[in-house]
Design an enzyme around this catalytic site. Structure first.
Site, PDB file in Angstrom:
ATOM      1  N   GLN A  71     -62.028  -7.633  67.364  1.00 34.61           N
ATOM      2  CA  GLN A  71     -61.210  -6.438  67.608  1.00 34.61           C
ATOM      3  C   GLN A  71     -62.041  -5.363  68.291  1.00 34.61           C
ATOM      4  OE1 GLN A  71     -59.732  -3.451  64.558  1.00 34.61           O
ATOM      5  NE2 GLN A  71     -57.815  -4.559  64.951  1.00 34.61           N
ATOM      6  N   CYS A 100     -55.715   2.729  64.715  1.00 35.58           N
ATOM      7  CA  CYS A 100     -56.651   3.465  63.857  1.00 35.58           C
ATOM      8  C   CYS A 100     -56.375   4.966  63.932  1.00 35.58           C
ATOM      9  CB  CYS A 100     -58.090   3.185  64.272  1.00 35.58           C
ATOM     10  SG  CYS A 100     -59.308   4.042  63.236  1.00 35.58           S
TER      11      CYS A 100
END
Length: 444
Positions: A71, A100
């Site tokens: 990621q 995020c």
């Protein structure tokens, strides 16, 4: 899961039944700095930033090649592509973190900041899909309305990504807020059939393997489920035949950590997240927090013999070899005027008033010279620190990063003291030793 999804934890999750695992989020510009090293000792591929003696990313050659998704945190398609190409031949896929909500990510235009810029989302994903030989996916959060979320999903679906993971909360919502399962359900029903939809955000209601399937069904059913917190609390959640006692899971994690030379800060961080959710383990938890060495933590889990029988010296030789391969220390000293050594501050080895920093200050007072200046930097998002001491025209630092500013500065003080001929362990007992060192120095 930053600082959680290291190699030992990922291998543990795979061992317990996870289909695929994700690396922690790696920032693209940091990964680009890495050198790819084949670690024959551990049978891993290590990606290491020159000047650091620990890998930023470690991949098991056999067990992870077809099951690890790396990621990336990014705000730029070309930079993301450069980072992805570095690991392309060693992993199963690339995932872009677009969910995020942390301040660091948003300020850098990464993570959930991308949700406000669909054109950039499209550009990043198309750049990767059109230039990589492995599948590309992304992880997003819900937007405030289902209509806005579906609009973004449809844009992402046109890029050719293999999968979209949807966290069922908005950027401003947190884990105590309800997961928007109906949002995910609607997306599954209306998203083009060529895109896999993975549900995420249900950990607060998942405490068994059967709960995973229930969550998946309520979300569409979605094609799959990504677990973060539930896996962090007890990775045996992936076992179809039931959870294992946490003590057994922790010991297995420690065994794998020994096998793959895991670092003490990561070992403690993972174990703290496992045990931190329990109400009846306070005394054990506090003992674990107080450990300062790997030997202490293995002894706490009654694994002292396993630790002492592990090939520690062999691994240290490999680390030395790796460091020498990446950085010519002598050249670095002459070019940057930095003396680097391996040093670690262990609090129990010093008194409360005589630490390496205070010993160095005492030396300066006795020698009537200026005290050292500490230049400390923080590496984000890992939240690790490195300090360089400026002392008498020379610079000193450790070869590794530390989990706090204090530990980094104490470590660099140890390097400085050792380099000028002072044993910090002996010096802690009083000023007379420092005076004796100065007397010897003056005679020379």
């Amino acid at each position: 899961m930053v600082r959680i999804s290291s190699l030992p934890f990922r291998l543990l999750a795979l061992e317990y039944g996870a289909d695929v695992v994700f690396s922690e989020e790696l920032i693209d510009y940091r990964l680009i700095q890495c050198v790819r090293i084949e670690n024959d000792l551990l049978n891993t591929i290590d990606f290491v930033v020159p000047g650091e003696d620990r890998p930023m990313l470690q991949i098991h050659k056999n067990q992870e090649k077809d099951r690890l998704i790396v990621q990336l945190g990014t705000a730029d398609g070309q930079r993301a592509l450069n980072a992805a190409r570095l690991v392309e031949n060693d992993v199963a896929g690339i995932d872009i973190n677009m969910g995020c909500p942390k301040k660091f990510s948003i300020q850098g235009g990464m993570g959930s900041a991308l949700l406000d810029h669909p054109d950039k989302v499209k550009q990043i994903l198309e750049t990767l899909v059109n230039n990589l030989s492995i599948p590309v996916s992304c992880k997003i959060r819900c937007l405030p309305t289902i209509e806005a979320t579906l609009s973004l999903i449809r844009i992402i679906a046109t890029t050719g990504v293999h999968a979209i993971t949807i966290h069922g909360r908005t950027r401003d919502e947190r884990n105590n807020d309800q997961c928007r399962e109906t949002f995910i359900q609607t997306i599954v029903q209306q998203c083009p059939s060529n895109v896999v939809i993975i549900a995420n955000g249900g950990s607060t209601n998942i405490s068994s393997y059967s709960d995973i399937e229930k969550f998946r069904s309520r979300c569409g059913p979605a094609h799959g489920v990504m677990l973060c917190q539930a896996a962090m609390w007890n990775p045996s959640i992936f076992r179809s035949n039931g959870l294992l006692p946490l003590q057994d899971v922790a010991k297995r994690f420690l065994q794998i950590s020994l096998e793959y030379d895991n670092m003490l800060p990561n070992i403690k961080y993972v174990l703290q997240r496992m045990y931190g959710v329990l109400d009846n383990e306070d005394q054990f938890y506090e003992k674990m927090l107080s450990t300062e060495t790997e030997g202490q933590i293995y002894a706490l889990f009654n694994m002292k013999n396993e630790y002492e029988q592990s090939p520690i010296e062999e691994r240290q030789l490999w680390r030395d070899k790796l460091r020498n391969r990446l950085v010519n220390i002598s050249n670095k000293q002459s070019e940057n005027n930095i003396i680097e050594k391996s040093a670690k501050f262990i609090r129990s080895e010093y008194t409360s008033t005589m630490t390496p920093k205070s010993i160095l200050n005492a030396y300066c007072i006795q020698a009537h010279i200026d005290k050292p200046v500490y230049h400390t930097e923080e590496l984000k998002p890992q939240r690790i620190f490195r300090s360089v001491i400026d002392f008498k025209g020379q610079h000193y630092s450790t070869t590794t990063w530390e989990k706090s500013k204090q530990l980094a500065e104490q470590g660099s003080a140890i390097v400085c003291l050792q380099s000028i001929g002072i044993d910090p362990i002996r010096a802690k007992y009083g000023i007379n030793y420092i005076k004796a060192c100065l007397s010897t120095e003056n005679k020379l």
